[in-house]
Design an enzyme around this catalytic site. Structure first.
Site, PDB file in Angstrom:
ATOM      1  N   LYS A 113       0.986  -0.987   0.071  1.00  0.00           N
ATOM      2  CA  LYS A 113      -0.034  -0.036  -0.132  1.00  0.00           C
ATOM      3  C   LYS A 113       0.816   1.402  -0.066  1.00  0.00           C
ATOM      4  O   LYS A 113       0.597   2.307  -0.637  1.00  0.00           O
ATOM      5  CB  LYS A 113      -0.872   0.041   1.084  1.00  0.00           C
TER       6      LYS A 113
ATOM      7  N   THR B 124      -4.083   5.631   3.172  1.00  0.00           N
ATOM      8  CA  THR B 124      -3.129   6.217   2.715  1.00  0.00           C
ATOM      9  C   THR B 124      -3.032   6.868   1.325  1.00  0.00           C
ATOM     10  O   THR B 124      -2.037   7.769   0.819  1.00  0.00           O
ATOM     11  CB  THR B 124      -1.777   5.444   2.837  1.00  0.00           C
TER      12      THR B 124
END
Length: 325
Positions: free
Chosen positions: A183, A240
């Site tokens: 990620k 994020t």
């Protein structure tokens, strides 16, 4: 259970704040100014300024001071974890790994690195959608606590859980780590979309297709699909990829606006782990025969091998596929 935290950055300090409500917590930091600030003013003025810290947190610059702790949260940057753990005496207490990345030299995940550096210590992984400043301010958050030994996991969870900080147990250690590592790279790509003003449609598509890449790689490495779809995978990805509070997203935004990676990475006070993970992940994916075009595109941008518009054009020109593959 006396807890030690290895790493005095923003995330390490926030986790010390979590642990301090349950008893004395020892925070190790390299920077003398962090140690002085925490002990004298109950604040990390360098990395988490303006957040009052629990008085149960004590800071030290001596690694040996943490040898007496009953558990250690390891919050050092991924590329430094091996050297920090190797510098400590032989440990047998649980190590809770909080860094998200892969070791550059070996392509190993952090739990493999920790097992090699401290072979007698049980290893757990803490990962999930968390910004340090929100956790330190005691705003609600949920994370994955992955550990193979359920009894060890339950003891650790009981020590760090708070009404506003909820750890969910898993035994898929590799899956929790892969979600966190991948990620970070995808967040750089989403930052590029923001910096280039490509729109919210593009960002949503990138998150979805990036999650497909994460899933392909995770399954190839033995992870479970439900772990990758949980807090440490999809949950962390959504967070994020949506905010400049993410250092990785901010790095990508700068790239999209025309700055170079060298310029954006010059500030040594913060670490965008995705910049270091991207080439390692890209290499590991190729060796495993896993197609990860977004990760490869981020690598090209970071290395200065292609311009943003060129990379975007190549991604959009890829052959159309059936969804789910």
């Amino acid at each position: 259970m006396r807890v030690g935290v290895l790493g005095g950055g923003a995330w390490g300090t926030a986790l010390a704040q979590v642990c301090a409500e349950g008893g004395e917590t020892l925070l190790w930091a390299r920077e003398p100014e962090v140690v002085e600030s925490v002990n004298a003013r109950h604040e990390n003025g360098l990395f988490l300024a303006g957040v009052p810290l629990d008085t149960a947190i004590r800071a030290t610059a001596e690694l040996g001071d943490l040898a007496a702790c009953d558990a250690l949260l390891v919050v050092t940057p991924a590329q430094h974890m091996r050297s920090v753990l190797a510098a400590m005496p032989r440990l047998s207490v649980p190590l809770i790994l909080c860094a998200k990345g892969m070791e550059e030299a070996t392509m190993k995940l952090m739990h493999d690195v920790a097992h090699e550096a401290q072979p007698e210590a049980p290893v757990a992984v803490l990962s999930g959608p968390t910004f340090a400043h929100e956790v330190a301010a005691r705003l609600p958050a949920a994370v994955t606590l992955a550990v193979e030994d359920r009894a060890v996991g339950e003891r650790l969870r009981a020590r760090i859980a708070r009404p506003w900080f909820r750890p969910y147990l898993s035994d898929d250690v590799a899956g929790a780590e892969i979600g966190g590592a991948v990620k970070n790279v995808l967040a750089i790509a989403c930052g590029v979309v923001e910096g280039r003003r490509l729109g919210l449609n593009a960002r949503a598509a990138l998150i979805s297709r990036g999650f497909a890449e994460m899933t392909r790689f995770g399954l190839a490495r033995g992870s479970r699909a439900e772990t990758l779809a949980g807090l440490s995978g999809l949950g962390d990805l959504v967070l994020t990829c949506s905010s400049v509070s993410s250092r990785n997203f901010s790095l990508g935004k700068g790239l999209g606006e025309g700055q170079t990676a060298a310029e954006l990475l010059a500030d040594r006070r913060t670490v965008a782990e995705g910049a270091f993970t991207a080439p390692v992940l890209n290499r590991a994916a190729r060796e495993a025969g896993v197609d990860m075009p977004i990760v490869a595109a981020v690598c090209a941008l970071l290395a200065g091998e292609a311009a943003v518009d060129e990379v975007v054009g190549e991604l959009l020109a890829r052959p159309l596929r059936v969804e789910g593959v």
